[in-house]
Design a protein around this motif. Structure first.
Motif, PDB file in Angstrom:
ATOM      1  N   ASP A  87     -36.424 -22.884 -13.999  1.00  0.00           N
ATOM      2  CA  ASP A  87     -35.381 -23.109 -15.003  1.00  0.00           C
ATOM      3  C   ASP A  87     -35.016 -21.805 -15.702  1.00  0.00           C
ATOM      4  OD1 ASP A  87     -35.550 -25.831 -14.433  1.00  0.00           O
ATOM      5  OD2 ASP A  87     -36.893 -26.248 -16.122  1.00  0.00           O
ATOM      6  N   GLU A  88     -36.017 -21.071 -16.079  1.00  0.00           N
ATOM      7  CA  GLU A  88     -35.801 -19.796 -16.777  1.00  0.00           C
ATOM      8  C   GLU A  88     -35.016 -18.832 -15.899  1.00  0.00           C
ATOM      9  OE1 GLU A  88     -36.377 -19.026 -19.787  1.00  0.00           O
ATOM     10  OE2 GLU A  88     -38.062 -20.187 -20.580  1.00  0.00           O
ATOM     11  N   GLY A  89     -35.312 -18.840 -14.595  1.00  0.00           N
ATOM     12  CA  GLY A  89     -34.592 -17.961 -13.684  1.00  0.00           C
ATOM     13  C   GLY A  89     -33.119 -18.316 -13.599  1.00  0.00           C
ATOM     14  N   VAL A  90     -32.824 -19.617 -13.517  1.00  0.00           N
ATOM     15  CA  VAL A  90     -31.427 -20.060 -13.468  1.00  0.00           C
ATOM     16  C   VAL A  90     -30.727 -19.723 -14.776  1.00  0.00           C
ATOM     17  CG1 VAL A  90     -29.914 -22.077 -13.312  1.00  0.00           C
ATOM     18  CG2 VAL A  90     -31.882 -21.868 -11.770  1.00  0.00           C
ATOM     19  N   LEU A  91     -31.401 -19.940 -15.884  1.00  0.00           N
ATOM     20  CA  LEU A  91     -30.819 -19.631 -17.191  1.00  0.00           C
ATOM     21  C   LEU A  91     -30.509 -18.138 -17.303  1.00  0.00           C
ATOM     22  CD1 LEU A  91     -29.989 -20.744 -19.940  1.00  0.00           C
ATOM     23  CD2 LEU A  91     -32.356 -20.454 -20.705  1.00  0.00           C
ATOM     24  N   HIS A  92     -31.382 -17.309 -16.787  1.00  0.00           N
ATOM     25  CA  HIS A  92     -31.142 -15.864 -16.799  1.00  0.00           C
ATOM     26  C   HIS A  92     -29.913 -15.516 -15.966  1.00  0.00           C
ATOM     27  CE1 HIS A  92     -31.673 -11.686 -15.328  1.00  0.00           C
ATOM     28  NE2 HIS A  92     -32.106 -11.472 -16.565  1.00  0.00           N
ATOM     29  N   ASP A  93     -29.765 -16.175 -14.812  1.00  0.00           N
ATOM     30  CA  ASP A  93     -28.583 -15.938 -13.972  1.00  0.00           C
ATOM     31  C   ASP A  93     -27.307 -16.340 -14.707  1.00  0.00           C
ATOM     32  OD1 ASP A  93     -30.185 -15.024 -11.947  1.00  0.00           O
ATOM     33  OD2 ASP A  93     -30.113 -16.871 -10.768  1.00  0.00           O
ATOM     34  N   ASP A 152     -25.654 -23.770  -5.225  1.00  0.00           N
ATOM     35  CA  ASP A 152     -26.553 -24.590  -6.019  1.00  0.00           C
ATOM     36  C   ASP A 152     -27.707 -23.709  -6.478  1.00  0.00           C
ATOM     37  OD1 ASP A 152     -28.403 -26.308  -7.103  1.00  0.00           O
ATOM     38  OD2 ASP A 152     -28.350 -27.761  -5.455  1.00  0.00           O
ATOM     39  N   PRO A 153     -27.834 -23.458  -7.778  1.00  0.00           N
ATOM     40  CA  PRO A 153     -28.867 -22.517  -8.230  1.00  0.00           C
ATOM     41  C   PRO A 153     -30.301 -23.009  -8.017  1.00  0.00           C
ATOM     42  CG  PRO A 153     -27.882 -23.627 -10.098  1.00  0.00           C
ATOM     43  CD  PRO A 153     -27.060 -23.997  -8.900  1.00  0.00           C
ATOM     44  N   PHE A 154     -30.468 -24.319  -7.804  1.00  0.00           N
ATOM     45  CA  PHE A 154     -31.808 -24.859  -7.603  1.00  0.00           C
ATOM     46  C   PHE A 154     -32.122 -25.142  -6.130  1.00  0.00           C
ATOM     47  CE2 PHE A 154     -31.183 -25.856 -12.108  1.00  0.00           C
ATOM     48  CZ  PHE A 154     -32.411 -25.458 -12.630  1.00  0.00           C
TER      49      PHE A 154
END
Length: 378
Positions: free
Chosen positions: A12-18, A374-376
């Motif tokens: 989640d943190e990685g996607v939020l950073h992106d 899809d970021p996930f």
């Protein structure tokens, strides 16, 4: 009691950073781009958000028609009900857009009820009051069978206390990332369902306001309402809300809701970035065409609307370029004479589409679909 904000996973943190990186890059792109075509993009994004959020509630108006309505056009072929809903939502969204940089801003019950009045005032009745908490039960019916209550909101007697708790939470700072807080605010409000009608649009608008208050991007570039309004995403949206259960049970893990919103933020940022880049390329191609054809560069704004939205009206071109009625009419008449544009309809309802000599490369660039990541996805 409100839903507890879940702890983000490393993914989640990685996607939020992106998402943060894309939004910062977008801010730079918007600030460095010519104001003429970014202004058009702002109008499009506002209209797209209004069209999409209303479509979730069953009010179907195409984005290009919403743009015309927001420009004050009267001769737009939509039902009176859809016209009223579009303009009401636009008024509320316009006010929300002005709040993004208010220094002494705070959330309050009065603000939320005032926004609701802007949205639902034209539908105000004793049974379904606008700008006031509901006085009785409210249900969200199952889309497949309206006799089934997919969700039953908290008792009306609990609404005032729950909204007081929500307002206190909105005005607090628990250290959670603003985008996550905005997603949680959406869930809190739509779950409390404090009004007799309009709860979905109000919840999505609150999220838009909170994202805008974050300050990275202007409100027009911040909303995920357009993303939520895409048919497949709307289905996922309802499915995700349905995972919360058929009654208000706030003591539960809502990690999947946050993850759903992170996907929305990421893909909407992708979409806006692609639209901005495509818009710039189209503008450049049309500017080259205008120079080569020996016509005034002001016509580029009209041609750009045709390429990106499919049509342009005389009044829109006139206002965009601060022209007189006669100047705008003459320019468009010249474009028709050279078969760059084609008129559709008569008198006030007339608009213009691409003619046989419209620059084809510009149309190809404008109509090239983009691919979303899809970021996930693994």
């Amino acid at each position: 009691m409100l839903f507890p904000t879940p702890v983000l996973t490393a993914r989640d943190e990685g996607v939020l950073h992106d998402v943060e990186s894309m939004r910062l890059a977008l801010r730079h792109q918007v600030r460095s781009a010519p104001s003429k075509w970014t202004e058009g993009l702002r109008k499009f994004l506002t209209a797209d958000a209004v069209a999409a959020s209303n479509s979730i509630e069953g009010f179907k108006v195409a984005t290009v028609d919403v743009e015309d309505l927001l420009d004050g056009e009267r001769d737009v072929e939509v039902s009176e009900e859809n016209r009223e809903e579009t303009l009401a939502y636009q008024r509320m969204m316009t006010y929300i857009q002005t709040l993004f940089d208010v220094e002494d801003f705070s959330y309050g019950k009065g603000l939320l009820n005032a926004l609701h009045w802007m949205l639902q005032g034209h539908r105000h009745t004793v049974r379904k009051p606008a700008g006031q908490w509901r006085r009785g039960p409210v249900y969200v019916t199952d889309a497949r069978d309206p006799s089934i209550a997919a969700y039953t909101a908290p008792d009306a007697g609990d609404v005032s206390a729950l909204m007081g708790e929500l307002v206190d939470w909105l005005n607090s700072d628990d250290g959670t990332h603003p985008l996550v807080r905005a997603a949680m605010a959406h869930l809190h409000l739509v779950s409390i369902h404090p009004w007799a009608d309009g709860n979905g649009r109000m919840s999505r608008s609150l999220q838009t306001l909170m994202i805008a208050r974050e300050g990275v991007l202007a409100p027009e570039f911040s909303s995920i309402e357009a993303w939520l309004g895409r048919p497949g995403n709307t289905w996922e949206y309802y499915r995700e809300l349905g995972r919360r259960g058929s009654e208000y049970v706030p003591d539960q893990d809502v990690s999947s809701w946050v993850r759903f919103n992170l996907t929305a933020y990421h893909q909407q940022a992708q979409t806006v970035r692609a639209r901005l880049e495509r818009s710039g390329r189209v503008w450049g191609l049309l500017a080259d065409f205008a120079a080569g054809a020996g016509v005034d560069e002001r016509v580029v704004s009209a041609l750009h609307d045709v390429a990106m939205a499919g049509r342009v009206r005389r009044s829109r071109y006139e206002h965009a370029e601060s022209l007189s009625l006669q100047q705008a009419q003459r320019d468009l008449r010249d474009m028709v004479a050279t078969q760059v544009l084609e008129p559709v309809g008569r008198t006030r309802a007339r608009y213009y589409t691409a003619g046989p000599r419209f620059p084809q490369l510009a149309l190809e660039v404008a109509r090239t679909p983009m691919a979303l990541v899809d970021p996930f996805a693994e």
